[in-house]
Write a protein that holds these residues in place. Structure first.
Motif, short mmCIF file in Angstrom:
data_model
loop_
_atom_site.label_atom_id
_atom_site.label_comp_id
_atom_site.label_asym_id
_atom_site.label_seq_id
_atom_site.Cartn_x
_atom_site.Cartn_y
_atom_site.Cartn_z
N LYS A 86 -10.10 -2.27 -2.42
CA LYS A 86 -11.17 -2.29 -1.41
C LYS A 86 -11.66 -0.89 -1.08
O LYS A 86 -12.45 -0.70 -0.14
CB LYS A 86 -10.67 -2.97 -0.12
CG LYS A 86 -10.22 -4.39 -0.31
CD LYS A 86 -11.40 -5.31 -0.54
CE LYS A 86 -10.94 -6.74 -0.75
NZ LYS A 86 -12.07 -7.65 -0.97
N SER A 129 -15.09 4.54 6.57
CA SER A 129 -16.02 5.08 7.57
C SER A 129 -16.17 4.09 8.72
O SER A 129 -16.17 4.48 9.89
CB SER A 129 -17.39 5.36 6.95
OG SER A 129 -17.27 6.34 5.95
N ILE A 134 0.84 -1.21 0.00
CA ILE A 134 0.00 0.00 0.00
C ILE A 134 0.87 1.26 0.00
O ILE A 134 0.59 2.21 -0.73
CB ILE A 134 -0.98 0.03 1.20
CG1 ILE A 134 -1.93 -1.17 1.17
CG2 ILE A 134 -1.78 1.33 1.20
CD1 ILE A 134 -2.92 -1.24 2.34
N ASN A 192 -1.92 14.42 0.03
CA ASN A 192 -2.74 13.21 0.01
C ASN A 192 -4.21 13.62 -0.01
O ASN A 192 -4.95 13.49 0.97
CB ASN A 192 -2.42 12.34 1.24
CG ASN A 192 -3.04 10.95 1.16
OD1 ASN A 192 -3.86 10.69 0.29
ND2 ASN A 192 -2.64 10.08 2.07
N HIS A 226 -7.05 12.68 -1.42
CA HIS A 226 -8.22 11.81 -1.18
C HIS A 226 -8.41 11.57 0.32
O HIS A 226 -9.53 11.70 0.85
CB HIS A 226 -8.09 10.48 -1.91
CG HIS A 226 -9.22 9.54 -1.60
ND1 HIS A 226 -10.52 9.80 -1.99
CD2 HIS A 226 -9.26 8.38 -0.89
CE1 HIS A 226 -11.32 8.83 -1.53
NE2 HIS A 226 -10.57 7.96 -0.87
N LEU A 255 -5.95 1.02 3.54
CA LEU A 255 -6.82 0.04 2.91
C LEU A 255 -6.25 -0.26 1.52
O LEU A 255 -5.84 0.67 0.81
CB LEU A 255 -8.20 0.70 2.78
CG LEU A 255 -9.45 -0.14 2.63
CD1 LEU A 255 -9.56 -1.22 3.70
CD2 LEU A 255 -10.67 0.79 2.69
N LEU A 271 -4.01 4.46 8.91
CA LEU A 271 -5.34 4.08 8.39
C LEU A 271 -5.13 3.72 6.92
O LEU A 271 -5.00 4.61 6.07
CB LEU A 271 -6.33 5.23 8.53
CG LEU A 271 -7.77 4.88 8.18
CD1 LEU A 271 -8.51 4.31 9.41
CD2 LEU A 271 -8.54 6.10 7.69
N LYS A 273 -14.73 15.01 5.31
CA LYS A 273 -16.13 14.57 5.22
C LYS A 273 -16.57 13.93 6.55
O LYS A 273 -17.71 14.06 6.97
CB LYS A 273 -16.25 13.58 4.07
CG LYS A 273 -17.64 13.28 3.63
CD LYS A 273 -18.15 12.00 4.25
CE LYS A 273 -19.66 11.93 4.16
NZ LYS A 273 -20.20 10.81 4.93
#
Ligand SMILES: CC(C)(COP(=O)(O)OP(=O)(O)OC[C@H]1O[C@@H](n2cnc3c(N)ncnc32)[C@H](O)[C@@H]1OP(=O)(O)O)[C@@H](O)C(=O)NCCC(=O)NCCS
Length: 166
Positions: A96, A103, A24, A129, A131, A92, A90, A138
């Motif tokens: 995915k 969330s 990642i 970063n 995104h 992913l 954090l 959000k």
């Protein structure tokens, strides 16, 4: 899709997380920071030895994120001495993303923070970063500060510090 988040307890799980982190981090930071810096950071922060030291000596907890029992992400958290929980990691896997799993991961972190009486969750995120910054905004995180951190090896991290009030 059935997502399960649980605390990492055993060395073999940490080895799997280190392998996933390697993939990642190279995918998401390669272009942003360059191969040399990503290699350095993966070794310094996400190798099995580094994570073992963080868990045993620095108060970190790692959480695995599995989809249908396959490891696809991870979280790192550390309670601070004050009223904050540090959300250190954090991540992913890219196939995915975009399904709301972050969330669920963030809600899990907020719940862990509440359980131990914390009032705020904070994190650092690379200023470019975009995104991740959008996802955090959000969710309700706000930019609280900026930080340029010397991580050795001639490299620096140029971050926003973002904070969420529980
Ligand atoms: C950051 C990361 C974990 C987010 O995961 P994701 O799967 O992309 O995010 P999700 O699809 O779960 O989105 C989370 C929420 O943000 C919202 N969101 C996503 N992109 C958004 C955008 N561009 N603007 C506004 N909201 C957005 C989603 O709608 C979702 O809200 P909802 O659950 O209420 O619908 C993931 O992209 C990742 O691992 N990136 C690479 C590693 C990284 O940068 N980690 C952060 C290091 S600080």
């Amino acid at each position: 899709m059935s997502v399960e988040i649980k605390k990492v307890k055993y060395y073999p799980e940490l080895r799997e997380i280190a392998a996933l982190a390697d993939i990642i981090w190279h995918e998401c930071y390669g272009e942003l920071l360059g191969q040399g810096q990503v290699d350095y950071m993966v070794e310094k922060f996400q190798s099995v030895d580094a994570m073992t030291e963080q868990i045993e000596k620095q108060g970190y907890t790692y959480l695995s994120v599995c989809d249908d029992e396959e490891l696809c992400g991870y979280i790192g958290i550390k309670p601070e001495a004050d009223d904050r929980l540090f959300l250190s990691k954090l991540y992913l896997r890219n196939d995915k993303r975009g399904r709301g799993t972050a969330s669920a991961m963030l809600n899990y972190v907020f719940e862990e923070a509440r359980k131990i009486g914390k009032k705020r969750v904070y994190l650092t995120v690379n200023k470019h970063n975009s995104h991740a910054i959008d996802v955090y905004k959000k969710t309700g995180f706000v930019v609280a500060d900026t930080a340029v951190t010397d991580i050795g090896g001639g490299y620096v991290m140029d971050d926003y510090i973002m904070e969420y009030v529980l």
